[in-house]
Design an enzyme around this catalytic site. Structure first.
Site, PDB file in Angstrom:
ATOM      1  N   GLY A  31      43.447  41.767  45.923  1.00  0.00           N
ATOM      2  CA  GLY A  31      44.649  40.924  45.863  1.00  0.00           C
ATOM      3  C   GLY A  31      45.204  40.830  44.462  1.00  0.00           C
ATOM      4  O   GLY A  31      44.918  41.673  43.603  1.00  0.00           O
ATOM      5  N   ASN A  32      46.049  39.805  44.252  1.00  0.00           N
ATOM      6  CA  ASN A  32      46.805  39.668  43.001  1.00  0.00           C
ATOM      7  C   ASN A  32      47.496  41.004  42.681  1.00  0.00           C
ATOM      8  O   ASN A  32      47.345  41.573  41.610  1.00  0.00           O
ATOM      9  CB  ASN A  32      45.902  39.211  41.839  1.00  0.00           C
ATOM     10  CG  ASN A  32      46.723  38.775  40.637  1.00  0.00           C
ATOM     11  OD1 ASN A  32      46.499  39.193  39.516  1.00  0.00           O
ATOM     12  ND2 ASN A  32      47.715  37.947  40.867  1.00  0.00           N
ATOM     13  N   HIS A  37      49.068  48.666  42.827  1.00  0.00           N
ATOM     14  CA  HIS A  37      48.636  48.557  44.230  1.00  0.00           C
ATOM     15  C   HIS A  37      49.749  49.024  45.175  1.00  0.00           C
ATOM     16  O   HIS A  37      49.495  49.696  46.176  1.00  0.00           O
ATOM     17  CB  HIS A  37      48.306  47.103  44.576  1.00  0.00           C
ATOM     18  CG  HIS A  37      47.146  46.532  43.843  1.00  0.00           C
ATOM     19  ND1 HIS A  37      47.281  45.590  42.841  1.00  0.00           N
ATOM     20  CD2 HIS A  37      45.813  46.756  43.969  1.00  0.00           C
ATOM     21  CE1 HIS A  37      46.092  45.253  42.386  1.00  0.00           C
ATOM     22  NE2 HIS A  37      45.182  45.943  43.041  1.00  0.00           N
ATOM     23  N   SER A 186      45.146  43.576  37.376  1.00  0.00           N
ATOM     24  CA  SER A 186      45.271  42.145  37.695  1.00  0.00           C
ATOM     25  C   SER A 186      44.804  41.299  36.517  1.00  0.00           C
ATOM     26  O   SER A 186      45.281  40.186  36.309  1.00  0.00           O
ATOM     27  CB  SER A 186      44.438  41.804  38.929  1.00  0.00           C
ATOM     28  OG  SER A 186      44.915  42.555  40.025  1.00  0.00           O
ATOM     29  N   ARG A 187      43.865  41.820  35.737  1.00  0.00           N
ATOM     30  CA  ARG A 187      43.317  41.036  34.627  1.00  0.00           C
ATOM     31  C   ARG A 187      44.282  40.955  33.437  1.00  0.00           C
ATOM     32  O   ARG A 187      44.045  40.168  32.525  1.00  0.00           O
ATOM     33  CB  ARG A 187      41.971  41.610  34.186  1.00  0.00           C
ATOM     34  CG  ARG A 187      40.882  41.384  35.221  1.00  0.00           C
ATOM     35  CD  ARG A 187      39.481  41.643  34.692  1.00  0.00           C
ATOM     36  NE  ARG A 187      38.468  41.157  35.594  1.00  0.00           N
ATOM     37  CZ  ARG A 187      37.851  41.872  36.538  1.00  0.00           C
ATOM     38  NH1 ARG A 187      38.151  43.150  36.696  1.00  0.00           N
ATOM     39  NH2 ARG A 187      36.937  41.327  37.317  1.00  0.00           N
TER      40      ARG A 187
END
Ligand code: PAF
Length: 279
Positions: A31-32, A37, A186-187
């Site tokens: 996710g995120n 993605h 995402s990070r």
């Protein structure tokens, strides 16, 4: 787009597609979602009739001092974006669905999990291999797609698919970058404004290292150059290594297909990246 939560509902849906002779692609995620993605979903649509995306923040791939609790959970937004991309089915399980309380089985891909991220994140790739194996068994796709930013993860999954004879085609999709070169992750949302402005240096140093190799420097000299450039620029180095792309063993003079792998910490954020090249 359907959103389903249980193993039996997913199996039922995919079985219906199989009965209709449709090819199924699978994109596992935590996710995120970001543009990287969505690129996997677009690519998945090119390879299959139906696309399944899972969103599951997998606890077993986080170490005890890592960011499992803080990992951004943005399912509503993620599902909106996936619907807009034409995803057919989202699998959104809870932890108990994936890990029953009496679960005893885990998957260990011994050799390629050992170095690089595996050395600094104990148990990480066992968690990845276990959850990917479970998700593959639940979804039973014809093809699965992974981003190549996590190159070691891709090799771990290739190895498990080979060793366990899973009838799944794997496709690695090139890293999607921000305009300034930073690999999407995402990070990246953990970075402060100042750190975010600085982070593209990692990719610049990879590119400069490649230039040095093209100019005739040895692998050893380029590794020394990159390590000192990264540390002088204030990154806390986890590793920088030039490896053979097929199995991530240290590169030798006979190897042609190579990859530079890097992991650093910037503030409290761990960032990884890589650059492929042929000699
Ligand atoms: O790359 C990721 O997002 C995760 O490691 C994966 C493959 C979804 C397994 O949890």
């Amino acid at each position: 787009m359907q959103i389903l939560h249980t193993v039996s509902d997913i199996r039922h849906c995919v079985q219906n597609w199989n009965n209709a002779g449709e090819r199924v692609a699978f994109v596992p995620t935590m996710g995120n979602l970001h543009a990287g993605h969505l690129q996997l979903v677009r690519e998945a649509k090119r390879h299959a009739d139906k696309v399944v995306v899972s969103i599951f923040v997998n606890p077993t791939q986080f170490g005890i001092n890592e960011d499992f609790a803080d990992y951004p959970r943005t399912e509503t937004q993620d599902c909106e974006w996936l619907a807009a991309e034409g995803c057919d089915l989202v699998f959104l399980p809870n932890v108990e669905t994936i890990y029953s309380p009496n679960a005893q089985t885990s998957v260990n891909v011994s050799q390629v999990s050992k170095n690089y991220c595996g050395a600094s994140r104990t148990g990480h790739f066992d968690g990845v291999a276990t959850v990917v194996c479970k998700l593959f068994n639940i979804v039973q796709p014809h093809v699965a797609l992974f981003g190549l930013k996590d190159f070691q993860q891709f090799v771990v999954i290739q190895t498990l698919v080979r060793d366990l004879h899973l009838p799944i085609e794997l496709i690695g999709v090139p890293t999607v970058r921000e305009l300034d070169g930073l690999a999407m992750s995402s990070r990246n949302s953990y970075l402060s404004e100042e750190e975010r402005a600085f982070a593209p240096k990692i990719y610049q140093i990879l590119q400069q290292s490649h230039e040095h190799l093209k100019a005739g420097k040895t692998i050893f000299d380029v590794e020394i150059y990159a390590i000192s450039a990264l540390t002088q620029n204030g990154f806390r180095l986890d590793y920088f290594k030039i490896a053979r792309r097929s199995d991530l063993q240290p590169a030798t003079l006979n190897d042609d297909e190579l990859i530079m792998l890097v992991a650093v910490k910037l503030g409290k954020t761990r960032l990884i990246d890589n650059l492929w090249f042929n000699k």
